[in-house]
Design a protein around this motif. Structure first.
Motif, mmCIF file in Angstrom:
data_model
loop_
_atom_site.group_PDB
_atom_site.id
_atom_site.type_symbol
_atom_site.label_atom_id
_atom_site.label_comp_id
_atom_site.label_asym_id
_atom_site.label_seq_id
_atom_site.Cartn_x
_atom_site.Cartn_y
_atom_site.Cartn_z
ATOM 1 N N GLY A 78 0.816 -1.202 0.000
ATOM 2 C CA GLY A 78 0.000 0.000 0.000
ATOM 3 C C GLY A 78 0.850 1.252 0.000
ATOM 4 N N VAL A 79 0.196 2.413 0.057
ATOM 5 C CA VAL A 79 0.932 3.674 -0.026
ATOM 6 C C VAL A 79 1.923 3.825 1.131
ATOM 7 N N ASP A 80 1.599 3.286 2.298
ATOM 8 C CA ASP A 80 2.501 3.422 3.450
ATOM 9 C C ASP A 80 3.802 2.657 3.253
ATOM 10 N N ALA A 81 3.760 1.640 2.379
ATOM 11 C CA ALA A 81 4.955 0.814 2.175
ATOM 12 C C ALA A 81 5.705 1.181 0.899
ATOM 13 N N ARG A 82 5.250 2.175 0.163
ATOM 14 C CA ARG A 82 5.884 2.530 -1.106
ATOM 15 C C ARG A 82 6.869 3.676 -0.912
ATOM 16 N N THR A 83 7.887 3.680 -1.739
ATOM 17 C CA THR A 83 8.867 4.753 -1.692
ATOM 18 C C THR A 83 8.274 6.008 -2.328
ATOM 19 N N SER A 84 8.952 7.133 -2.137
ATOM 20 C CA SER A 84 8.455 8.391 -2.702
ATOM 21 C C SER A 84 8.406 8.328 -4.227
ATOM 22 N N SER A 85 9.380 7.674 -4.835
ATOM 23 C CA SER A 85 9.370 7.571 -6.295
ATOM 24 C C SER A 85 8.234 6.663 -6.770
ATOM 25 N N GLN A 86 7.928 5.611 -6.004
ATOM 26 C CA GLN A 86 6.804 4.745 -6.369
ATOM 27 C C GLN A 86 5.480 5.465 -6.181
ATOM 28 N N LEU A 87 5.372 6.273 -5.141
ATOM 29 C CA LEU A 87 4.147 7.040 -4.926
ATOM 30 C C LEU A 87 3.913 8.025 -6.064
ATOM 31 N N ALA A 88 4.980 8.576 -6.594
ATOM 32 C CA ALA A 88 4.844 9.554 -7.678
ATOM 33 C C ALA A 88 4.431 8.916 -8.999
ATOM 34 N N GLU A 89 4.545 7.596 -9.111
ATOM 35 C CA GLU A 89 4.228 6.916 -10.370
ATOM 36 C C GLU A 89 2.725 6.885 -10.659
ATOM 37 N N ILE A 90 1.900 6.873 -9.607
ATOM 38 C CA ILE A 90 0.456 6.700 -9.782
ATOM 39 C C ILE A 90 -0.282 7.802 -9.035
ATOM 40 N N ASP A 91 -1.270 8.413 -9.689
ATOM 41 C CA ASP A 91 -2.096 9.406 -9.026
ATOM 42 C C ASP A 91 -3.554 9.169 -9.409
ATOM 43 N N VAL A 92 -4.459 9.839 -8.680
ATOM 44 C CA VAL A 92 -5.890 9.594 -8.810
ATOM 45 C C VAL A 92 -6.622 10.898 -9.073
ATOM 46 N N VAL A 93 -7.587 10.864 -9.997
ATOM 47 C CA VAL A 93 -8.532 11.959 -10.193
ATOM 48 C C VAL A 93 -9.873 11.461 -9.701
ATOM 49 N N PHE A 94 -10.371 12.045 -8.617
ATOM 50 C CA PHE A 94 -11.579 11.546 -7.994
ATOM 51 C C PHE A 94 -12.822 12.061 -8.706
ATOM 52 N N GLN A 95 -13.958 11.402 -8.383
ATOM 53 C CA GLN A 95 -15.204 11.660 -9.095
ATOM 54 C C GLN A 95 -15.718 13.072 -8.885
ATOM 55 N N HIS A 96 -15.656 13.568 -7.655
ATOM 56 C CA HIS A 96 -16.215 14.880 -7.341
ATOM 57 C C HIS A 96 -15.076 15.848 -7.007
ATOM 58 N N PRO A 97 -14.599 16.623 -7.976
ATOM 59 C CA PRO A 97 -13.485 17.534 -7.689
ATOM 60 C C PRO A 97 -13.852 18.592 -6.663
ATOM 61 N N GLY A 98 -15.150 18.954 -6.616
ATOM 62 C CA GLY A 98 -15.569 19.935 -5.621
ATOM 63 C C GLY A 98 -15.352 19.438 -4.207
ATOM 64 N N ALA A 99 -15.468 18.113 -4.001
ATOM 65 C CA ALA A 99 -15.275 17.537 -2.675
ATOM 66 C C ALA A 99 -13.816 17.209 -2.403
ATOM 67 N N SER A 100 -13.023 16.947 -3.456
ATOM 68 C CA SER A 100 -11.630 16.565 -3.245
ATOM 69 C C SER A 100 -10.699 17.771 -3.167
ATOM 70 N N LEU A 101 -11.172 18.948 -3.584
ATOM 71 C CA LEU A 101 -10.369 20.160 -3.468
ATOM 72 C C LEU A 101 -10.717 20.882 -2.174
#
Length: 775
Positions: A481-504
């Motif tokens: 999971g994210v807690d076990a990944r390195t900073s470079s591995q975390l930077a490899e994948i990102d998420v765009v959530f369904q409701h940007p109004g709620a995620s911003l």
């Protein structure tokens, strides 16, 4: 039932510290008793403000001119007591987002019971009396509870006696929407206003909601106003369509006529943005320019975006012209009214190379989209159908960035410590044995009903969940999971959530929101500022947007900010969760073009989760179809969502609103001809049926389907989890070539030639119910 609802020259203003926003600028239309009217237009055109004004909930807006009449009474001058009575007994509204409308601390049944009391005693709603009475008192009466159960059953909530005491968070999106409909119907209204009632719902749940609205209209004779961005929804369900732009009605008329032969250039432009009118993987046409910002306009508000505008259009308001016995259009330029849809579209040129256009493919569960690889091969024809010709094997495809192998994930029913100690914390499986690869420059569409495991699978890819079994690998290295990944591995994948109004974060500026992941990654301030400016330019936002707050942006602009933040750390993979669900067709086209541009420039891999099958067909190289936690079909995007090999995929396609043919004035059907094929609710993941998980709902199931669990087998260029997938592919080929004039052989069990499938006795088709939502 009451009389007609008439909106006459309605003007609504919002006064701010800096200026006045003209939200509605003279809208006029009517709803006759028993009539369903659809209201469409881009975000910000005044649809929701008009709807809220009808029930006098326009605050902080202000009605400054015009009239709203219901059954001869002027609602704009009515006192509070009259309005309370009308809201409790005559006018009801279903709001767009039930998750923010339902009270999270009251069970669903109690909220429906409250609506019954309001209908019975509209003038008795004192706060302290309600507090002293207590919410639980609403359901103590046997008669009240019985009525609540009847209402829940009437809107298609399965097993209402078991769900009546559930809270909103225990309902799926479609179930919450039905609960909101039950609350509205508890008041036995004469007019029902539904604001985006099917946004972000899967096609089968959407079909059930729309069919239920049509049935209620027939049974009760209610007038309805249905607000939607989806032309298919309003075309199939509504008697008439009203098109709004800049707070003004620019066109109105019978649904079938307006959809098939629009007269206003704005209506034509919106229809031209629909993905199905454009070749898959090509750039979508968009509406030129940007919508007005609410400032007063002396001429036609659409003139700056209209290719047929004359000098007079910019200086004087256009008149309303009759173009039929029951049709009007606010345009007096004959060339604009007579032009075909294609003449008003603003095409987006495809500047990609042939290699970029036919990017390498992704392998799913061991399958490879060899056709796309063939199309990308040197000397290939760029116009060739990318799904029609096999090509080189996986050794020629790019190495996967993310690879999931046999991934399984389940969740506890209870987090109580005592349950864990006693071993009674049962687990509910969400994903079972799924394998999927994501490769550079490729889009994977992930579709299925709510609750099938799509979001869990997306979270496993992003590392927001860890699998109970199986592995997740990133560039060949197994990761947790994210807690076990390195900073470079975390930077490899990102998420765009369904409701940007709620995620911003509403208290952060655009620049601060984009810079947040850069700060967490340790970027220095000058470097962060440069990167923010770069990604804003990349997603097409001006530098001035950097200092704005989310509330100062449109829905499309907020989605662009969410995408900018996701690409800030230069990821290789984007997980896109319903990125266009709540957007109008013009903004949707713009966002889809933006995603295509970013993919070309950055060679990103996309996991595109969506309920909109037309969008997925347009954007996806390959499509993965999930049911009950498993992948049941995987194949090239165009063929899978045109000629599927699995009955479940065909059922979802048949449940798409059949708006492209329009209403015919006869019996109203809100969905396609195959929408009645899917019966019942999906099975509980905790107790899946024996054999094929889909067989209890499959109209083509045989005895063998209930005994044998199908394996994932290759069928042409796809893979399918169906005992009779080859027969389904044969039927699909016949339908595609026109040699089989039936819509689908799903109407009866068999092989499409009038004979039952082998090794089993054909069962009768299951009768349709409205329980198509998941829990």
């Amino acid at each position: 039932m009451g009389g007609p609802l008439e909106i006459d020259d309605l003007h609504v203003r919002f006064r701010t510290q800096s200026d006045t926003v003209h939200a509605v600028n003279g809208a006029s239309f009517e709803i006759a008793p028993g009539e369903i009217v659809g209201l469409v237009g881009e975000s910000g055109c005044g649809k929701s403000v008009t709807a809220r004004s009808i029930v006098r909930l326009e605050s902080p807006g202000e009605i400054v001119d015009g009239r709203i009449r219901y059954d001869g009474r002027d609602l704009t001058t009515a006192d509070d007591r009259t309005l309370r009575r009308l809201r409790g007994q005559e006018l009801a509204m279903v709001f767009q987002d039930p998750s923010t409308t339902l009270n999270p601390v009251y069970p669903i049944g109690e909220q429906i019971a409250e609506a019954l009391r309001v209908h019975r005693e509209p003038d008795e709603q004192p706060f302290f009396k309600e507090l002293a009475r207590g919410a639980s008192a609403r359901l103590r009466s046997t008669s009240v509870r019985s009525t609540v159960l009847e209402l829940m059953e009437s809107v298609g909530i399965p097993q209402p006696d078991r769900r009546v005491d559930d809270y909103p968070h225990q309902f799926s999106g479609g179930m919450r929407q039905r609960a909101m409909l039950a609350i509205a119907l508890a008041r036995r209204p004469s007019v029902l206003i539904a604001d985006e009632p099917t946004t972000a719902l899967d096609t089968t749940t959407q079909a059930a909601i729309l069919d239920r609205l049509a049935e209620l209209n027939d049974e009760r004779g209610m007038g309805m106003l249905v607000i939607s961005h989806d032309f298919d929804v309003v075309s199939a369900l509504c008697d008439r369509i009203v098109v709004m732009y800049d707070g003004v009605v620019v066109e109105r008329g019978p649904a079938a006529e307006l959809r098939s032969d629009p007269a206003h250039p704005y209506t034509k432009a919106l229809l031209g943005c629909l993905p199905r009118r454009t070749e898959p993987r090509s750039r979508l046409p968009t509406v030129a320019g940007t919508p007005p910002d609410g400032a007063a306009s002396s001429g036609c508000a659409f003139a700056d975006r209209c290719p047929f505008a004359t000098p007079d259009c910019r200086t004087s308001a256009p008149p309303t012209v009759a173009v039929g016995s029951d049709r009007t259009v606010r345009c007096d330029v004959p060339a604009a009214r007579d032009a075909p849809v294609e003449a008003v579209r603003t095409p987006r040129p495809d500047t990609r190379s042939d290699t970029q256009r036919d990017a390498p493919s992704m392998a799913v569960d061991g399958g490879t989209d060899t056709a796309a690889a063939a199309a990308a091969a040197p000397g290939s024809d760029p116009e060739r159908d990318p799904d029609s010709n096999p090509g080189p094997g996986p050794e020629h495809a790019a190495e996967p960035i993310v690879e999931l192998e046999g991934v399984t994930k389940s969740f506890r029913r209870s987090d109580a410590l005592l349950d864990r100690l006693l071993g009674t914390d049962d687990r509910v499986p969400a994903v079972t044995g799924v394998s999927v690869d994501l490769r550079p420059g490729e889009t994977v569409g992930l579709v299925g009903e709510s609750g099938c495991g799509k979001s869990t699978l997306a979270r496993l890819v992003a590392g927001l969940e860890t699998p109970d079994d199986g592995t997740v690998s990133l560039r060949g290295q197994q990761v947790g999971g994210v807690d076990a990944r390195t900073s470079s591995q975390l930077a490899e994948i990102d998420v765009v959530f369904q409701h940007p109004g709620a995620s911003l974060n509403p208290k952060r500026t655009v620049a601060q929101s984009i810079a947040e992941p850069l700060f967490e990654a340790g970027w220095a301030e000058p470097r962060r500022e440069d990167r923010v400016a770069t990604v804003l330019s990349l997603v097409g936002l001006s530098p001035a947007a950097a200092e704005r707050y989310p509330r100062q942006l449109s829905g499309g602009q907020r989605q662009r900010v969410a995408i900018a933040r996701a690409v800030a750390l230069e990821p290789s993979v984007l997980v896109l969760d319903e990125p266009t669900a709540a957007l109008d067709v013009s903004t949707q086209a713009t966002i889809l073009n933006l995603l295509a541009d970013l993919q070309d420039e950055l060679d990103l891999a996309y996991l595109f989760v969506s309920h909109d099958l037309d969008v997925v067909r347009h954007i996806a190289d390959r499509v993965a179809v999930m049911y009950c936690g498993e992948l049941v079909e995987v194949g090239p995007g165009r063929s899978t969502l045109s000629n599927p090999t699995h009955p479940y995929t065909q059922t979802m396609l048949d449940a798409i609103p059949d708006g492209r043919s329009g209403a015919d004035g006869g019996s109203r059907s809100a969905t396609g001809s195959g929408s009645d094929a899917l019966a019942g609710a999906p099975p509980s993941p905790a107790a899946p049926p024996a054999g094929c998980a889909f067989h209890p709902r499959c109209p083509a199931a045989t005895e063998e389907c209930s005994r044998t669990e199908p394996t994932f087998e290759a069928v042409g260029d796809a893979r399918s989890r169906c005992l009779y997938a080859p027969e389904w592919r044969d039927d699909a080929d016949r339908r595609e070539t026109g040699t089989d004039d039936s819509r689908a052989s799903m109407d009866r069990p068999g092989n499409g030639e009038g004979e039952p499938f082998p090794d089993g006795n054909a069962e009768e088709s299951i009768e349709t119910t409205d329980d198509t939502d998941t829990q």
